[in-house]
Scaffold this active site. Structure first.
Site, short mmCIF file in Angstrom:
data_model
loop_
_atom_site.label_atom_id
_atom_site.label_comp_id
_atom_site.label_asym_id
_atom_site.label_seq_id
_atom_site.Cartn_x
_atom_site.Cartn_y
_atom_site.Cartn_z
N GLY A 1 0.83 -1.21 0.00
CA GLY A 1 0.00 0.00 0.00
C GLY A 1 0.85 1.24 0.00
O GLY A 1 0.60 2.20 0.74
N GLY B 1 1.40 4.89 3.70
CA GLY B 1 2.41 4.01 3.12
C GLY B 1 3.46 4.79 2.34
O GLY B 1 4.67 4.55 2.50
N TYR C 1 -14.72 -3.45 8.89
CA TYR C 1 -13.43 -2.77 9.06
C TYR C 1 -12.91 -3.01 10.48
O TYR C 1 -11.74 -3.38 10.67
CB TYR C 1 -13.58 -1.27 8.79
CG TYR C 1 -12.27 -0.52 8.90
CD1 TYR C 1 -11.29 -0.63 7.92
CD2 TYR C 1 -11.99 0.31 10.00
CE1 TYR C 1 -10.07 0.05 8.03
CE2 TYR C 1 -10.78 0.99 10.11
CZ TYR C 1 -9.82 0.86 9.11
OH TYR C 1 -8.61 1.53 9.22
N1 NAP Z 1 -6.16 7.02 7.90
C1 NAP Z 1 -6.40 6.71 9.16
O1 NAP Z 1 -6.90 7.56 9.95
C2 NAP Z 1 -6.07 5.35 9.68
C3 NAP Z 1 -6.35 5.09 11.04
C4 NAP Z 1 -6.04 3.83 11.53
C5 NAP Z 1 -5.46 2.88 10.72
N2 NAP Z 1 -5.22 3.15 9.39
C6 NAP Z 1 -4.61 2.09 8.57
O2 NAP Z 1 -3.48 2.60 7.89
C7 NAP Z 1 -3.24 1.84 6.70
C8 NAP Z 1 -2.96 2.78 5.55
O3 NAP Z 1 -4.15 3.49 5.25
P1 NAP Z 1 -4.20 4.99 4.74
O4 NAP Z 1 -4.95 5.75 5.77
O5 NAP Z 1 -2.88 5.47 4.30
O6 NAP Z 1 -5.20 4.81 3.49
P2 NAP Z 1 -4.99 5.06 1.93
O7 NAP Z 1 -4.49 6.44 1.69
O8 NAP Z 1 -6.28 4.66 1.30
O9 NAP Z 1 -3.85 4.02 1.53
C9 NAP Z 1 -4.13 2.64 1.46
C10 NAP Z 1 -3.12 1.97 0.59
O10 NAP Z 1 -3.48 0.58 0.48
C11 NAP Z 1 -3.53 0.23 -0.90
N3 NAP Z 1 -4.47 -0.85 -1.16
C12 NAP Z 1 -5.79 -0.91 -0.88
N4 NAP Z 1 -6.31 -2.06 -1.33
C13 NAP Z 1 -5.31 -2.74 -1.94
C14 NAP Z 1 -5.23 -3.97 -2.62
N5 NAP Z 1 -6.30 -4.76 -2.81
N6 NAP Z 1 -4.04 -4.37 -3.10
C15 NAP Z 1 -2.95 -3.59 -2.97
N7 NAP Z 1 -2.96 -2.40 -2.33
C16 NAP Z 1 -4.13 -1.97 -1.84
C17 NAP Z 1 -3.97 1.52 -1.59
O11 NAP Z 1 -3.71 1.43 -2.98
P3 NAP Z 1 -4.48 2.36 -4.06
O12 NAP Z 1 -3.71 3.65 -4.05
O13 NAP Z 1 -4.36 1.61 -5.33
O14 NAP Z 1 -5.88 2.53 -3.57
C18 NAP Z 1 -3.12 2.54 -0.84
O15 NAP Z 1 -1.81 2.53 -1.32
C19 NAP Z 1 -4.49 0.97 6.51
O16 NAP Z 1 -4.19 -0.35 6.92
C20 NAP Z 1 -5.52 1.60 7.46
O17 NAP Z 1 -6.46 0.65 7.93
C21 NAP Z 1 -5.50 4.37 8.86
#
Ligand code: NAP
Length: 292
Positions: free
Chosen positions: A19, A25, A176
């Site tokens: 990701g 990421g 989720y």
């Molecule tokens: N944001 C928050 O407040 C928060 C809070 C707690 C935990 N988290 C966790 O932090 C982590 C990162 O999330 P983020 O907030 O940075 O969200 P994000 O901006 O949506 O990034 C998610 C990443 O995962 C990739 N991804 C999603 N589905 C995929 C798949 N099937 N195969 C390969 N890659 C995939 C996305 O790729 P694409 O670019 O192609 O979509 C993107 O690179 C997640 O595990 C999330 O649950 C986030």
């Protein structure tokens, strides 16, 4: 407030992060590249992957190669192909960051029969991590970091795929939360199983981060909560700090089985700390992935 990112030297270390095309990421990858690590970015979208590779390469400088491996993690056959490719190209991995995750929308069951957020957020992590253990074992001291969330407090582990895929029971928010509880239970069981090795396993709540996690499919209730919280949210760079810390700081080299928030071990729910739940999840995950 979180302390500033560690600037530990990462030269000579190979870091694989899923990701990495955006959000937390990409910010994590950029900073670790600045610290000298060799980055392997796992992304699903070729255009986004190329943009990510270019920005991480800029941070790394011309001497250190930045690689991209394309994989849609929602299909376990892709995850197996990815693991085989990693094994072929990288005999040793120092850090694995299971960062990819989704906030699901309406119930979606993949062609392999898994609910989309369960397989993307948990089963792919279970499969990839287990398949990459030989490469992690090859490092003198390896670290596995998995992105969990405070959403785990509302999670529970359903006993069967049928229950998870039941349209009458399904709720995107619940799905989720369940997957994020699984991230912590998986980490705890993994840390226990790896106790006598040089590999640590920890998980992270990154904070409330203004990333791309919300998408057009996200349920309205969740979207409204997200927009109300926007003024309090942190940047992706700040959200990446705990992952960066766990990946690189010398003082956490031997710490394992913890749930980190703001660079410190934090409190998780009683369910998340249950040894019985952790081994139950492990059994369910083995059955659903066909791994032993
Ligand atoms: N944001 C928050 O407040 C928060 C809070 C707690 C935990 N988290 C966790 O932090 C982590 C990162 O999330 P983020 O907030 O940075 O969200 P994000 O901006 O949506 O990034 C998610 C990443 O995962 C990739 N991804 C999603 N589905 C995929 C798949 N099937 N195969 C390969 N890659 C995939 C996305 O790729 P694409 O670019 O192609 O979509 C993107 O690179 C997640 O595990 C999330 O649950 C986030």
């Amino acid at each position: 407030m979180a302390s500033s990112p560690s600037i530990s030297d990462m030269h000579g270390k190979t870091v694989l992060i899923t990701g990495a095309s955006g959000g937390i990421g990409l910010a994590t990858a950029r900073q670790l590249a600045r610290q000298g690590a060799r980055l392997v970015l796992v992304c699903r979208n070729p255009e986004k992957a190329e943009l990510a590779r270019a920005t991480v390469q800029e941070a790394a400088g011309p001497e250190t190669p930045v690689d991209v491996l394309l994989c849609d993690l929602s299909l376990l056959r892709n995850v197996r192909t990815l693991a085989a490719e990693v094994a072929r190209r990288y005999p040793r991995l120092d850090v694995l960051i299971n960062n990819a995750g989704i906030m699901p929308g309406p119930l979606t069951v993949t062609e392999e029969g898994h609910e989309l957020s369960w397989v993307t957020n948990h089963l792919s992590v279970f499969t990839l991590t287990n398949l990459l253990l030989p490469q992690l074992m090859a490092a003198e001291q390896a670290r596995i970091i998995t992105l969990a969330s405070e959403a785990h407090w509302l999670g529970q582990i359903e006993a069967s795929q049928e229950a998870r895929n039941d349209p009458h029971k399904y709720s995107a928010i619940t799905a989720y939360c369940d997957s994020k509880l699984a991230n912590i239970l998986f980490t705890n069981e993994l840390a226990h199983r790896l106790e006598l090795t040089g590999i640590t396993a920890n998980c992270v709540h990154p904070g409330m981060v203004n990333s791309g996690l919300m998408n057009p499919q996200t349920p309205l209730l969740m979207k409204s909560m997200w927009y109300m919280a926007l003024p309090f949210m942190i940047s992706t760079e700040r959200g990446a700090q705990t992952s960066i810390y766990l990946a690189s700081a010398p003082e956490v080299a031997r710490i394992s089985g913890k749930y980190f928030k703001r660079n410190k071990p934090g409190r998780s729910s009683a369910k998340a700390q249950s040894r019985a739940e952790a081994s139950r999840l492990w059994r369910i995950s083995e059955e659903e992935t066909g791994m032993e």
